[in-house]
Design a protein around this motif. Structure first.
Motif, PDB file in Angstrom:
ATOM      1  N   SER A   6      26.220  -7.225 -14.080  1.00  0.00           N
ATOM      2  CA  SER A   6      25.225  -8.647 -13.883  1.00  0.00           C
ATOM      3  C   SER A   6      24.578  -7.431 -14.081  1.00  0.00           C
ATOM      4  O   SER A   6      23.372  -6.799 -13.010  1.00  0.00           O
ATOM      5  CB  SER A   6      25.774  -8.915 -12.513  1.00  0.00           C
ATOM      6  N   ALA A  59      21.958 -11.572 -16.982  1.00  0.00           N
ATOM      7  CA  ALA A  59      21.990 -12.292 -15.653  1.00  0.00           C
ATOM      8  C   ALA A  59      20.560 -13.123 -15.845  1.00  0.00           C
ATOM      9  O   ALA A  59      20.269 -13.117 -14.822  1.00  0.00           O
ATOM     10  CB  ALA A  59      22.753 -11.520 -14.816  1.00  0.00           C
ATOM     11  N   VAL A  88      27.517 -13.862 -11.774  1.00  0.00           N
ATOM     12  CA  VAL A  88      28.501 -12.817 -12.036  1.00  0.00           C
ATOM     13  C   VAL A  88      30.146 -13.380 -12.585  1.00  0.00           C
ATOM     14  O   VAL A  88      30.940 -13.383 -12.196  1.00  0.00           O
ATOM     15  CB  VAL A  88      29.358 -13.132 -10.480  1.00  0.00           C
ATOM     16  N   TYR A 104      18.084  -6.066 -10.438  1.00  0.00           N
ATOM     17  CA  TYR A 104      18.516  -6.469  -9.052  1.00  0.00           C
ATOM     18  C   TYR A 104      16.823  -6.575  -8.210  1.00  0.00           C
ATOM     19  O   TYR A 104      15.936  -6.139  -8.302  1.00  0.00           O
ATOM     20  CB  TYR A 104      19.440  -7.013  -8.091  1.00  0.00           C
ATOM     21  N   GLU A 135      19.776 -13.666  -4.128  1.00  0.00           N
ATOM     22  CA  GLU A 135      20.588 -13.093  -5.154  1.00  0.00           C
ATOM     23  C   GLU A 135      21.756 -12.181  -4.982  1.00  0.00           C
ATOM     24  O   GLU A 135      22.770 -12.783  -5.339  1.00  0.00           O
ATOM     25  CB  GLU A 135      19.777 -13.254  -6.879  1.00  0.00           C
ATOM     26  N   ASN A 139      25.629 -13.663  -4.522  1.00  0.00           N
ATOM     27  CA  ASN A 139      26.767 -13.224  -5.893  1.00  0.00           C
ATOM     28  C   ASN A 139      27.727 -12.507  -4.535  1.00  0.00           C
ATOM     29  O   ASN A 139      28.807 -12.062  -5.551  1.00  0.00           O
ATOM     30  CB  ASN A 139      25.856 -12.801  -6.543  1.00  0.00           C
ATOM     31  N   ILE A 258      27.460 -21.496  -4.973  1.00  0.00           N
ATOM     32  CA  ILE A 258      27.123 -21.129  -5.888  1.00  0.00           C
ATOM     33  C   ILE A 258      26.805 -22.305  -7.456  1.00  0.00           C
ATOM     34  O   ILE A 258      25.710 -22.316  -7.887  1.00  0.00           O
ATOM     35  CB  ILE A 258      27.607 -20.103  -6.622  1.00  0.00           C
TER      36      ILE A 258
END
Length: 277
Positions: A6, A59, A88, A104, A135, A139, A258
């Motif tokens: 991701s 993403a 994801v 991330y 996040e 996830n 989500i």
């Protein structure tokens, strides 16, 4: 063995301010290459570690940022928006053994380079069952329901600290050190590529499917920077005001949670006025 990556952009090498990640700007064009370098390093490391298949799920923002032509020829990339599980997507098909969160960042209201949660602004905090959520945490709850462990996390140094809370076994790589929301001490792409590749190779050993986790119900609370955004969010069924600028909802699973989160942020983003927010 199949690995899902991701790939977000705010936590990529060299990225420190909004123009670095906003599609169409000169800085975004420059940073796309460094973002792709981070992802490709993870791809190479996973193949070094014995992976048979690596799927990259874009993403970030428009989800059309990575340079496919610069990736290893063995990889496949899922690009574009409007995916059932967004960041994801791909984890739900029962064939993924481990997932990596590359590029991330920390969550809204927290310290960290370009810290936010889904919306660049407007959201000032997110909590899941009382715990502040990034996040990454959101996830991680989703993928756990499909028995997939988070095995690698890359981003700034505070993102690595955050990851220890939701994926304590994952290998982490800091590609930069936080100074402020828009400043960092950055490593060079050559150095971060080597670090990520080595970490991904190590992390491959952690790619072992587990029994699906059932941790619900999940109560998700969102805080906004303006009262009218909380009002707008209540259009989403099951979402209720719990404060002047806060809303909450409860879902039995994070799969449902989500998807509701996506609906709330979509409605809220449409309610933001250009000058007043």
């Amino acid at each position: 063995m199949k690995i899902l990556i991701s790939a977000d952009m705010e936590g990529a090498t060299g990225v420190t301010w909004p123009a670095d990640v906003l599609p169409g700007t000169p800085q975004w064009e420059r940073c796309r290459s460094m973002f792709t370098s981070d992802v490709n390093a993870a791809v190479l490391g996973f193949y070094d570690g014995g992976a048979d298949q690596v799927l990259v799920n874009e993403a970030h923002w428009t989800m059309r940022n990575l340079l496919l032509e610069q990736l290893d020829s063995r990889v496949e990339m899922l690009t574009g928006r409007h995916k059932s599980l967004s960041m994801v997507e791909g984890v739900q098909h029962g064939d993924v053994d481990g997932i990596a969160f590359v590029g991330y960042h920390t969550g809204a209201g927290s310290e960290g380079v370009l810290a936010h949660t889904y919306l660049a602004n407007s959201i000032t905090g997110v909590w899941v069952n009382g715990a502040r959520a990034s996040e990454g945490l959101l996830n991680a709850h989703v993928v756990a329901e499909f028995g997939v462990p988070v095995i690698l996390v890359t981003g700034d140094d505070l993102t690595c600290v955050d990851a220890a809370g939701y994926a304590p076994d994952a290998v982490t790589v800091a590609v930069k050190d936080h100074v402020s929301r828009y400043a960092a001490v950055c490593r060079t792409p050559a150095r971060t590529a080597a670090d990520i590749r080595a970490a991904a190779k190590e992390a491959t050993a952690l790619a072992v499917r587990r029994d699906p986790a059932h941790r619900g119900p999940f109560t998700v609370e969102l805080e906004f920077d303006a009262e009218h955004l909380a009002l707008a969010a209540t259009v989403v069924p099951g979402t209720e005001r719990c404060g002047e600028r806060r809303v909450s909802y409860t879902s039995d699973t994070m799969y449902e949670g989500i998807r509701t989160f996506k609906a709330v942020t979509t409605v809220v983003s449409a309610a933001v006025e250009e000058q007043y927010g």
